[in-house]
Design an enzyme around this catalytic site. Structure first.
Site, PDB file in Angstrom:
ATOM      1  N   ASP A   1      -0.305 -17.229  -2.560  1.00  0.00           N
ATOM      2  CA  ASP A   1       0.437 -18.385  -2.032  1.00  0.00           C
ATOM      3  C   ASP A   1       0.580 -18.324  -0.510  1.00  0.00           C
ATOM      4  O   ASP A   1       0.463 -19.344   0.163  1.00  0.00           O
ATOM      5  CB  ASP A   1       1.817 -18.467  -2.697  1.00  0.00           C
ATOM      6  CG  ASP A   1       1.705 -18.606  -4.206  1.00  0.00           C
ATOM      7  OD1 ASP A   1       0.676 -19.126  -4.676  1.00  0.00           O
ATOM      8  OD2 ASP A   1       2.633 -18.193  -4.919  1.00  0.00           O
TER       9      ASP A   1
ATOM     10  N   PHE B   1      -5.403  12.208  -5.263  1.00  0.00           N
ATOM     11  CA  PHE B   1      -5.950  10.873  -5.468  1.00  0.00           C
ATOM     12  C   PHE B   1      -7.312  10.809  -4.793  1.00  0.00           C
ATOM     13  O   PHE B   1      -7.675  11.723  -4.032  1.00  0.00           O
ATOM     14  CB  PHE B   1      -5.007   9.838  -4.841  1.00  0.00           C
ATOM     15  CG  PHE B   1      -4.321   8.941  -5.837  1.00  0.00           C
ATOM     16  CD1 PHE B   1      -3.599   9.466  -6.893  1.00  0.00           C
ATOM     17  CD2 PHE B   1      -4.384   7.553  -5.712  1.00  0.00           C
ATOM     18  CE1 PHE B   1      -2.949   8.630  -7.792  1.00  0.00           C
ATOM     19  CE2 PHE B   1      -3.737   6.717  -6.611  1.00  0.00           C
ATOM     20  CZ  PHE B   1      -3.025   7.255  -7.660  1.00  0.00           C
TER      21      PHE B   1
ATOM     22  N   LEU C   1      -4.566  -2.271 -15.614  1.00  0.00           N
ATOM     23  CA  LEU C   1      -4.884  -1.134 -14.755  1.00  0.00           C
ATOM     24  C   LEU C   1      -4.624   0.206 -15.440  1.00  0.00           C
ATOM     25  O   LEU C   1      -3.622   0.388 -16.122  1.00  0.00           O
ATOM     26  CB  LEU C   1      -4.030  -1.210 -13.481  1.00  0.00           C
ATOM     27  CG  LEU C   1      -4.098  -0.003 -12.529  1.00  0.00           C
ATOM     28  CD1 LEU C   1      -5.453   0.059 -11.858  1.00  0.00           C
ATOM     29  CD2 LEU C   1      -2.999  -0.092 -11.482  1.00  0.00           C
TER      30      LEU C   1
ATOM     31  N   GLU D   1       0.413  -6.769   0.950  1.00  0.00           N
ATOM     32  CA  GLU D   1      -0.960  -7.153   0.615  1.00  0.00           C
ATOM     33  C   GLU D   1      -1.359  -8.474   1.253  1.00  0.00           C
ATOM     34  O   GLU D   1      -2.536  -8.698   1.557  1.00  0.00           O
ATOM     35  CB  GLU D   1      -1.136  -7.215  -0.912  1.00  0.00           C
ATOM     36  CG  GLU D   1      -2.592  -7.373  -1.345  1.00  0.00           C
ATOM     37  CD  GLU D   1      -2.808  -7.204  -2.843  1.00  0.00           C
ATOM     38  OE1 GLU D   1      -1.907  -6.690  -3.528  1.00  0.00           O
ATOM     39  OE2 GLU D   1      -3.886  -7.577  -3.326  1.00  0.00           O
TER      40      GLU D   1
ATOM     41  N   GLU E   1      -5.626   5.635 -10.991  1.00  0.00           N
ATOM     42  CA  GLU E   1      -6.524   6.656 -10.457  1.00  0.00           C
ATOM     43  C   GLU E   1      -5.907   8.046 -10.638  1.00  0.00           C
ATOM     44  O   GLU E   1      -6.606   9.058 -10.658  1.00  0.00           O
ATOM     45  CB  GLU E   1      -6.721   6.368  -8.962  1.00  0.00           C
ATOM     46  CG  GLU E   1      -7.727   7.220  -8.256  1.00  0.00           C
ATOM     47  CD  GLU E   1      -8.002   6.663  -6.865  1.00  0.00           C
ATOM     48  OE1 GLU E   1      -8.456   5.506  -6.779  1.00  0.00           O
ATOM     49  OE2 GLU E   1      -7.757   7.364  -5.878  1.00  0.00           O
TER      50      GLU E   1
ATOM     51  N   GLY F   1       8.635 -13.900  -0.852  1.00  0.00           N
ATOM     52  CA  GLY F   1       8.087 -12.834  -1.672  1.00  0.00           C
ATOM     53  C   GLY F   1       9.110 -11.746  -1.882  1.00  0.00           C
ATOM     54  O   GLY F   1       9.675 -11.221  -0.924  1.00  0.00           O
TER      55      GLY F   1
ATOM     56  N   GLY G   1       8.502  -8.800  -3.604  1.00  0.00           N
ATOM     57  CA  GLY G   1       7.903  -7.521  -3.983  1.00  0.00           C
ATOM     58  C   GLY G   1       8.323  -6.437  -3.006  1.00  0.00           C
ATOM     59  O   GLY G   1       9.281  -6.605  -2.235  1.00  0.00           O
ATOM     60  N   GLY G   2       7.599  -5.342  -3.014  1.00  0.00           N
ATOM     61  CA  GLY G   2       7.977  -4.194  -2.192  1.00  0.00           C
ATOM     62  C   GLY G   2       8.060  -4.522  -0.711  1.00  0.00           C
ATOM     63  O   GLY G   2       9.029  -4.140  -0.035  1.00  0.00           O
ATOM     64  N   ALA G   3       7.065  -5.217  -0.183  1.00  0.00           N
ATOM     65  CA  ALA G   3       7.049  -5.497   1.263  1.00  0.00           C
ATOM     66  C   ALA G   3       8.202  -6.422   1.651  1.00  0.00           C
ATOM     67  O   ALA G   3       8.922  -6.180   2.621  1.00  0.00           O
ATOM     68  CB  ALA G   3       5.717  -6.121   1.667  1.00  0.00           C
TER      69      ALA G   3
ATOM     70  N   ARG H   1      -9.572   0.146   0.459  1.00  0.00           N
ATOM     71  CA  ARG H   1      -8.272   0.806   0.483  1.00  0.00           C
ATOM     72  C   ARG H   1      -8.304   2.089  -0.331  1.00  0.00           C
ATOM     73  O   ARG H   1      -8.905   2.125  -1.401  1.00  0.00           O
ATOM     74  CB  ARG H   1      -7.204  -0.126  -0.090  1.00  0.00           C
ATOM     75  CG  ARG H   1      -5.841   0.526  -0.227  1.00  0.00           C
ATOM     76  CD  ARG H   1      -4.770  -0.449  -0.614  1.00  0.00           C
ATOM     77  NE  ARG H   1      -4.839  -0.917  -2.001  1.00  0.00           N
ATOM     78  CZ  ARG H   1      -4.497  -0.190  -3.060  1.00  0.00           C
ATOM     79  NH1 ARG H   1      -4.091   1.048  -2.919  1.00  0.00           N
ATOM     80  NH2 ARG H   1      -4.577  -0.710  -4.272  1.00  0.00           N
TER      81      ARG H   1
ATOM     82  N   HIS I   1     -11.119  -2.094  -8.849  1.00  0.00           N
ATOM     83  CA  HIS I   1     -10.622  -0.791  -9.289  1.00  0.00           C
ATOM     84  C   HIS I   1     -11.535  -0.270 -10.388  1.00  0.00           C
ATOM     85  O   HIS I   1     -11.851  -1.009 -11.314  1.00  0.00           O
ATOM     86  CB  HIS I   1      -9.185  -0.926  -9.805  1.00  0.00           C
ATOM     87  CG  HIS I   1      -8.472   0.390  -9.927  1.00  0.00           C
ATOM     88  ND1 HIS I   1      -8.802   1.314 -10.890  1.00  0.00           N
ATOM     89  CD2 HIS I   1      -7.474   0.934  -9.200  1.00  0.00           C
ATOM     90  CE1 HIS I   1      -8.023   2.379 -10.753  1.00  0.00           C
ATOM     91  NE2 HIS I   1      -7.211   2.177  -9.729  1.00  0.00           N
TER      92      HIS I   1
ATOM     93  N   GLN J   1     -11.136  -5.194  -3.421  1.00  0.00           N
ATOM     94  CA  GLN J   1     -11.326  -3.942  -4.123  1.00  0.00           C
ATOM     95  C   GLN J   1     -11.413  -4.155  -5.630  1.00  0.00           C
ATOM     96  O   GLN J   1     -10.549  -4.800  -6.217  1.00  0.00           O
ATOM     97  CB  GLN J   1     -10.154  -2.994  -3.840  1.00  0.00           C
ATOM     98  CG  GLN J   1     -10.259  -1.676  -4.582  1.00  0.00           C
ATOM     99  CD  GLN J   1      -9.338  -0.638  -3.996  1.00  0.00           C
ATOM    100  OE1 GLN J   1      -8.159  -0.586  -4.322  1.00  0.00           O
ATOM    101  NE2 GLN J   1      -9.861   0.175  -3.096  1.00  0.00           N
TER     102      GLN J   1
ATOM    103  N   HIS K   1      -8.841  -5.824  -8.088  1.00  0.00           N
ATOM    104  CA  HIS K   1      -7.561  -5.134  -8.017  1.00  0.00           C
ATOM    105  C   HIS K   1      -6.771  -5.447  -6.755  1.00  0.00           C
ATOM    106  O   HIS K   1      -5.551  -5.595  -6.800  1.00  0.00           O
ATOM    107  CB  HIS K   1      -7.816  -3.624  -8.091  1.00  0.00           C
ATOM    108  CG  HIS K   1      -6.596  -2.770  -8.077  1.00  0.00           C
ATOM    109  ND1 HIS K   1      -5.591  -2.916  -9.010  1.00  0.00           N
ATOM    110  CD2 HIS K   1      -6.210  -1.758  -7.272  1.00  0.00           C
ATOM    111  CE1 HIS K   1      -4.643  -2.012  -8.768  1.00  0.00           C
ATOM    112  NE2 HIS K   1      -4.979  -1.313  -7.705  1.00  0.00           N
TER     113      HIS K   1
ATOM    114  N   ARG L   1     -12.812   4.296  -4.061  1.00  0.00           N
ATOM    115  CA  ARG L   1     -12.863   3.385  -5.206  1.00  0.00           C
ATOM    116  C   ARG L   1     -14.121   2.519  -5.196  1.00  0.00           C
ATOM    117  O   ARG L   1     -14.692   2.218  -6.247  1.00  0.00           O
ATOM    118  CB  ARG L   1     -11.625   2.485  -5.207  1.00  0.00           C
ATOM    119  CG  ARG L   1     -10.400   3.223  -5.654  1.00  0.00           C
ATOM    120  CD  ARG L   1      -9.181   2.329  -5.660  1.00  0.00           C
ATOM    121  NE  ARG L   1      -8.038   3.105  -6.156  1.00  0.00           N
ATOM    122  CZ  ARG L   1      -6.787   2.665  -6.146  1.00  0.00           C
ATOM    123  NH1 ARG L   1      -6.511   1.460  -5.658  1.00  0.00           N
ATOM    124  NH2 ARG L   1      -5.824   3.413  -6.607  1.00  0.00           N
TER     125      ARG L   1
END
Lengths: 590, 235
Positions: free
Chosen positions: A224, A121, A255, A390, A258, A15, A17-19, A401, A245, A243, A356, A289
């Protein structure tokens, strides 16, 4: 399929992404041989779509802000099944992780005195809920995810991380002791299958919103990592917690942050009424949310929806003025004009609650190590397997969340996983090598798909699966209907096991990838369905019409779904933070 | 509707060809070009293209649509057709085709990496963020939003001719993003690395990049700023 090539690493991160990128950065800087395996070029990962920001008590907007207040909000937001030690870790380490992002170059918006801009938020408070609305979400306009993902990718370029871009991880490889020793993967461009051998395998595979027909998630969010974990026999936690959204663009699912409501936008029904005042008199449009999404659906069910079908409500922004909208929400103006054909400067955006975020995932400790339970329900570490972001359930989000906490989760726990692996490798962690048959076992899924010459189309089965989840496991749930949904999923499993490839070529064969993704969607859907049916209460995002109340006596706990038994076991929530007093469960109102 | 798509599978085809499909469109809805491709893929699973966010922020589905580079997911069919009756979809031009609409972006990414697209600051980091005024931060607007879709560089004749030596509009936009960042201290080194006849000066101001950028960014302007900085440094 005989001997496939082996590529040898200290750590493999699945992966980009950010993580995954944050974990990779930590490991690359420590000098371990690390590879990021990403099915898309990393900046195409879904983190790029995050808009509003990253929530963290950096004390910019309010110099007296306190991470303990953020912790209180997060525990309350989780409807009390977030693990308090993990939440404490995230909220207290958060500022350091956010400042690191600034030092790496993230183009945060700024305040007059040069600090990072923070916006209000949902679910945020000062002084443990007693001091009114807080503004704690650090933002780069309304493109924070894009800015964060690109910055992390750039940081990894600087650190010299190895990337296997457009490679797809297929299944976990386990050795004779049951320890995870890497994954099998396919290079999408050439079709070559490879065994990626690793002492530490990190799943940072993101969410799985594509199990639903209507979702804000990218097309690649097919769960995955969850699918691979379940096929390997490992449990997943709190999978009933999805969640929805409040503000997905009606019809498109895109999206709308928020942050729009944080900047002063609000929802109205067909009578022009600001209905959130009735459901959440204090926080109004900035309630949790789950609360806002349910309120919207109730408005629709009671005939106060907008449009000819009465199937959406409006998000009003025009009163904020063109200047504010251009400065604070430029991306939303673009998205709304493109996908809703509505110009928010002049008219409201039609919105509807849309799937979401997956609060559940692979259960882990704070260091990202994957967990299962022994026969006495004690936590047991799964050797060699880590998860963050996630895909993981550490669990900081519990049953719901808070906005802005996902980006914080992924940088804090991506970093924490990197640190934990660094420590484990330095201490000389070793495992026995996988045998040929161990590797072959991790090729079984793809071989089964390749061996069928006749069968159903992937697209048809996927569509039915998504519609089933939408219909039976949406915002409101009910026992009988969920049982019906489960029966449909049993049929869908047979159908998934009978799909055939219409394209068997090697070079950039996306039909093969989509067939593999479908097997993961099914695993996620089934875990969701079974956990949802078993949890006989309403908590956070899990709202049941037949069990409308929260039941702390029986369900103040996590659900652990075990694929072999297709059943759940309970797991205790952590109520033992190390530096603050426990936040005891209270009635949750906004 | 007739949709004509560029097809090439290196295992089966000696050369690329255009394949025509007929598609029944749902009424009353203006689809995006990506929706059209997804419908085609339901008919014919062998069609390959990249896609991810489907909302114009990930940059996966840059392609040439009725002669113009753009993102399939945010190009409405009505706009793509612009009165014509058929849709023609080809891969982005100027880079090798891997398969169908999928191009090999290695050269594009190499040029991006060449400009060192990361913040450099030789002073020790403070305990909080590095302060930056809103005015200095505003200098990054119109630069940091790039999604690396390659619509610009693959529409640029200078990049077609010299993809190994001319950084191209996307890379140069990012080069300027770091030159313009008040937190970056490597201005001189960055300029020195760009100071040759090709990296920057192969830009001929054709402005195709500005014309096609799906995010409305202006690489030509950024290149102009870099030129000025280089010239100023030279005197």
């Amino acid at each position: 399929m005989s001997n496939i090539r082996t590529m040898d690493f200290d750590a493999v991160i699945v992966g980009g992404g950010g993580a995954g990128l944050r974990a990779a950065l930590q490991l690359a800087e420590s000098g371990f041989k690390t590879a990021v395996v990403s099915k898309v070029f990393p900046t195409r990962s879904h983190t790029v779509s995050a808009q509003g920001g990253i929530t963290c008590a950096i004390a910019s907007s309010d110099p007296n802000d306190d991470w303990r207040w953020h912790m209180y909000d997060t525990v309350k937001g989780s409807d009390y099944i977030g693990d308090q030690e993990a939440i404490e870790y995230m909220c207290s380490v958060g500022p350091q992780a956010v400042f690191e992002l600034d030092h790496m170059g993230l183009p945060f918006s700024r305040t007059e005195n040069g600090r990072i801009y923070q916006r209000p938020f949902g679910g945020q408070s000062k002084d443990f809920g007693k001091g009114g609305q807080a503004a704690r979400t650090c933002a780069a306009a309304d493109r924070t995810g894009h800015a964060l993902l690109h910055t992390l990718y750039q940081g990894n370029l600087k650190a010299g991380t190895n990337f296997l871009n457009e490679w797809y991880a297929m299944d976990l490889v386990k050795n004779q002791d049951g320890a995870v020793v890497g994954v099998t993967a396919i290079c999408i461009e050439t079709g070559e299958m490879v065994y990626l051998k690793a002492k530490a395998t990190v799943f940072a595979t993101g969410g799985a919103g594509r199990i639903y027909a209507s979702t804000t998630n990218a097309l690649i969010n097919t769960g995955d990592g969850i699918g691979m974990a379940l096929r390997a026999g490992f449990p997943v936690q709190d999978m009933e917690m999805w969640q929805f959204h409040p503000t997905g663009i009606h019809g498109a699912g895109t999206l709308v942050t928020e942050g729009c409501r944080g900047e002063g936008g609000y929802l109205v029904n067909k009578d022009g009424e600001r209905f959130m005042e009735r459901y959440a008199p204090n926080a109004k449009d900035l309630a949790g949310r789950d609360v806002v999404a349910r309120s919207m659906i109730l408005e629709l069910l009671e005939g106060r929806g907008c449009g000819p079908e009465g199937d959406h409500v409006y998000l009003k922004l025009d009163h904020l003025g063109e200047k504010v909208l251009n400065e604070k929400l430029p991306g939303i103006l673009e998205l709304s004009r493109t996908f809703a054909h509505a110009d928010p400067v002049k008219e409201p955006i039609p919105v509807v609650p849309t799937c979401h975020y997956m609060m559940g995932g692979i259960p882990t400790n704070i260091g990202g190590q994957a967990l299962r339970q022994d026969k006495d329900d004690k936590d047991q570490i799964i050797d060699g397997l880590y998860a963050c972001g996630e895909a993981a359930c550490v669990s900081v989000h519990g049953a719901n969340r808070l906005g802005g906490n996902s980006l914080l989760d992924l940088v804090v726990f991506g970093r924490a996983a990197g640190l934990a692996i660094d420590k484990s490798l330095r201490e000389g962690y070793e495992t026995r090598a996988a045998s040929q048959s161990d590797i072959e076992a991790a090729l079984a899924t793809v071989q089964a798909i390749e061996s069928r010459t006749k069968g159903e189309k992937v697209a048809d089965v996927r569509k039915d699966l998504q519609n089933t989840m939408q219909l039976y496991f949406g915002v409101f749930r009910e026992g009988k209907s969920m049982q019906e949904g489960r029966k449909k999923l049993e049929t869908l499993r047979e159908r998934v096991n009978n799909v055939a490839l219409e394209d068997t070529s090697k070079a950039f064969n996306t039909a093969r990838i989509e067939a593999l993704e479908l097997t993961n969607l099914l695993e996620v859907a089934e875990a969701t369905a079974i956990a949802a049916e078993q949890r006989t209460e309403s908590r956070g995002a899990h709202a049941r019409e037949d069990f409308t109340e929260r039941d702390d006596e029986n369900w103040l706990c996590h659900t652990m779904y075990y694929p072999a038994e297709k059943g759940i076991r309970k797991r205790a929530v952590n109520f033992s933070p190390t530096t603050v007093d426990t936040f005891e469960p209270m009635v949750r109102t906004y | 509707m007739k949709v004509s798509v560029y097809r090439y599978n290196p295992e089966a085809d000696r050369k690329p060809y255009m394949q025509d499909y007929t598609l029944d469109l749902p009424e009353g809805k203006d689809l995006m070009v990506l929706d059209v491709l997804n419908l085609l893929k339901e008919q014919d699973a062998t069609l390959s293209y990249r896609r991810s966010c489907r909302e114009g922020v990930c940059g996966s589905d840059g392609m040439n649509i009725n002669g113009r580079n753009g993102l399939a997911c945010i190009t409405p069919l009505s706009q793509a057709l612009n009165g014509k009756s058929s849709l023609v979809v080809r891969p982005l031009p100027g880079l090798p085709v891997v398969r169908d609409l999928v191009i090999d972006m290695s050269l594009f990414y190499q040029q991006y990496e060449k400009i060192k697209p990361y913040l450099q600051n030789d002073e020790p980091a403070p305990a909080i963020e590095r302060l930056q005024s809103p005015e200095d931060r505003a200098k990054l607007d119109g630069l940091y939003e790039c999604i690396l879709c390659a619509c610009c560089s693959t529409s640029c004749p200078s990049f077609w001719w010299n993809p190994e030596r001319f950084v191209g509009p996307a890379g140069l936009l990012q080069a300027y993003r770091f030159l313009a960042d008040s937190r970056d201290t490597a201005t001189d080194e960055r300029l020195a690395e760009l100071d040759d006849p090709f990296s920057v000066f192969r830009c001929r101001g054709i402005m195709n990049c500005v014309n096609v950028c799906p995010k409305g960014l202006n690489p030509t302007r950024a290149i102009g700023h870099i030129r000025s900085m280089l010239l100023k440094n030279a005197t």
